[in-house]
Structures are given as C-alpha cells and as structure tokens.
Write a protein that holds these residues in place. Structure first.
Motif, PDB file in Angstrom:
ATOM      1  N   GLU A   3       0.675  -1.261  -0.181  1.00 57.67           N
ATOM      2  CA  GLU A   3       0.029  -0.011   0.291  1.00 57.67           C
ATOM      3  C   GLU A   3       0.559   1.001  -0.575  1.00 57.67           C
ATOM      4  O   GLU A   3       1.948   1.532   0.020  1.00 57.67           O
ATOM      5  CB  GLU A   3      -0.923   0.012   1.161  1.00 57.67           C
ATOM      6  CG  GLU A   3      -1.995  -1.351   1.272  1.00 57.67           C
ATOM      7  CD  GLU A   3      -2.973  -0.834   2.703  1.00 57.67           C
ATOM      8  OE1 GLU A   3      -3.048  -0.658   3.226  1.00 57.67           O
ATOM      9  OE2 GLU A   3      -4.053  -1.977   2.659  1.00 57.67           O
ATOM     10  N   ALA A   4       0.489   2.058  -0.642  1.00 56.27           N
ATOM     11  CA  ALA A   4       0.804   3.403  -0.976  1.00 56.27           C
ATOM     12  C   ALA A   4       1.846   3.877   1.199  1.00 56.27           C
ATOM     13  O   ALA A   4       2.592   4.613   0.807  1.00 56.27           O
ATOM     14  CB  ALA A   4       0.100   4.472  -1.099  1.00 56.27           C
TER      15      ALA A   4
ATOM     16  N   ARG B   5       5.230   7.199   4.727  1.00 56.54           N
ATOM     17  CA  ARG B   5       3.970   8.022   4.203  1.00 56.54           C
ATOM     18  C   ARG B   5       3.048   7.739   5.246  1.00 56.54           C
ATOM     19  O   ARG B   5       2.666   9.043   5.224  1.00 56.54           O
ATOM     20  CB  ARG B   5       3.370   7.532   3.069  1.00 56.54           C
ATOM     21  CG  ARG B   5       4.375   8.145   1.573  1.00 56.54           C
ATOM     22  CD  ARG B   5       3.675   8.381   0.143  1.00 56.54           C
ATOM     23  NE  ARG B   5       4.912   7.864  -0.830  1.00 56.54           N
ATOM     24  CZ  ARG B   5       4.390   7.569  -1.666  1.00 56.54           C
ATOM     25  NH1 ARG B   5       3.635   6.931  -2.288  1.00 56.54           N
ATOM     26  NH2 ARG B   5       5.587   8.435  -2.968  1.00 56.54           N
TER      27      ARG B   5
ATOM     28  N   SER C 257       0.183  10.931  -0.588  1.00 54.71           N
ATOM     29  CA  SER C 257      -0.467   9.589  -0.785  1.00 54.71           C
ATOM     30  C   SER C 257       0.854   9.454  -2.726  1.00 54.71           C
ATOM     31  O   SER C 257       2.193   8.177  -2.635  1.00 54.71           O
ATOM     32  CB  SER C 257      -1.485   9.363  -1.740  1.00 54.71           C
ATOM     33  OG  SER C 257      -1.778  10.014  -2.947  1.00 54.71           O
ATOM     34  N   GLU C 258       0.347   9.901  -3.809  1.00 45.74           N
ATOM     35  CA  GLU C 258       1.467   9.999  -4.527  1.00 45.74           C
ATOM     36  C   GLU C 258       2.133  11.104  -5.344  1.00 45.74           C
ATOM     37  O   GLU C 258       1.740  11.839  -5.969  1.00 45.74           O
ATOM     38  CB  GLU C 258       1.043   9.863  -5.949  1.00 45.74           C
ATOM     39  CG  GLU C 258      -0.251   7.957  -6.028  1.00 45.74           C
ATOM     40  CD  GLU C 258      -0.831   7.375  -7.485  1.00 45.74           C
ATOM     41  OE1 GLU C 258      -0.484   7.925  -8.086  1.00 45.74           O
ATOM     42  OE2 GLU C 258      -1.205   6.265  -7.032  1.00 45.74           O
TER      43      GLU C 258
END
Length: 216
Positions: free
Chosen positions: A2-3, A47, A64-65
């Motif tokens: 996951e991010a 993150r 996130s991104e």
C-alpha cells in the motif's frame, strides 16, 4: 504494498515542512506544535508516519503519490518574501561549495579548520557554530548559503572581519549582525544568503572582545 507503507524521501519531508510552516502563518499551529511536528516529519520513514502531522489540518492533501511541489490543489497561498534592503555593495553569486548538514544535532567548525570559498549550511533543528577566528582561509570573501528550519546558527569572526547578512530571508526567525558590515575591507568578509525558518542566525565576535576593547 500500500502507498501508506512506502518509504518517504527528503523531498517529501521538505514539502511537509513547508505545509506546516504555512499552517503556522494561518494560525492553525503554535510554534511549539510546529517544532513537535517537524521532529516527527524529519524522523518519518513511511508515508503513513509522515501523514500523521497533517491529518488534522483542514484542506491539506496528504502524501500518497508524491510529485514535486507546488501541488495542483495547493490549499495555501505563499506570502511574498520581504524585500531585501538596498546596499551599496552587492556581492556576486557564490560558487558551489562544501555542505554542512545537521538534523537535530550539534555541528561546529572551530580551531584551524580549512575554510573553502563557499559553504552550504543545510540544517534542521540543530545548533551550528562556524568559528572563523583561527581558521585557515583560502579567499578573502567566503560565501555561506543557509537552508534551515528551527536551528541556531552562530558565525564567530575576528574583530577585523566584516559580515553581510542582507541576503538572509527569515520566516518566524531572526538574522542578527553584531559585527561590521559593508563591502570587503579587511582580511575576511563573509557573505550570507538563504532562508531561515523559525530559527536564528547571528554574526558576532568571540566572547570577551568588547571587554578587551574597553581595557585595550
């Protein structure tokens, strides 16, 4: 994966620091809260850990991104930097130089250390002392570029030296020159540029200089 579990980069930590700085300017965070959250952001490895310092701030886009700032949906408007007072002498831009880094640490350069023509001070929540009184100089003019969050930076220079702090931008911090300024007229002239956020930079003589002047 996951991010939220991905590792974060220095660029992401830097961007979060800018968001926290703007939150202070908007009255959302006190200076104490900013310092605590910057500690957490600088120590964050994922993150998810980095997003903890932003999650309760309205309008913040969580990491996130990550793409390099500015974000498309930037929630804050940057305030323009205060104008730099005009001076008679403006030194040329500094060449690339050595980098002094500090992250929640104490860094000092004292004694007979070799001073390059240019230095970069890249610090976060640190105490930095650059003592030029017995240093080995290679040039008359030394350029110091500062990129700092919440640190205390001291430049200690000989009595005959001059220091130019006109190129330092401060955000919630201070730049204090306790020595002579102006163009290079003695054996050492230190030109300081850059940005200090919630920290301070001071140019001064060694302890006891004023007393020696009185009784000299």
């Amino acid at each position: 994966m996951e991010a939220r579990d991905l590792r974060v980069s220095d660029a992401e930590r830097e961007h979060v620091g800018e968001l926290l700085q703007r939150a202070v300017g908007q009255g959302m965070l006190s200076l104490g809260e900013f310092t605590e959250r910057m500690d957490t952001a600088l120590a964050a490895k994922t993150r998810a850990e980095l997003n903890v310092v932003l999650v309760d701030l309205p309008g913040i886009q969580l990491i996130s991104e990550f793409t390099p700032p500015p974000y498309p949906d930037q929630p804050y408007v940057s305030r323009p930097a205060p104008p730099v007072p005009p001076v008679a002498h403006r030194s040329p831009a500094p060449p690339p130089g050595d980098v002094i880094r500090g992250r929640m640490s104490s860094v000092s350069r004292t004694g007979s250390w070799n001073v390059p023509p240019a230095l970069e001070v890249n610090t976060r929540l640190s105490t930095v002392t650059l003592d030029f009184t017995r240093a080995v100089m290679t040039t008359q003019v030394v350029h110091v570029t500062i990129d700092d969050y919440a640190s205390t930076i001291s430049l200690v220079v000989p009595e005959e030296a001059t220091v130019d702090l006109n190129g330092v931008e401060t955000v919630g911090g201070s730049a204090t020159n306790k020595v002579r300024t102006g163009p290079p007229i003695g054996p050492l002239h230190v030109v300081v540029r850059g940005k200090v956020r919630f920290g301070n930079v001071t140019a001064k003589h060694p302890f006891g200089t004023s007393i020696r002047r009185m009784f000299g």
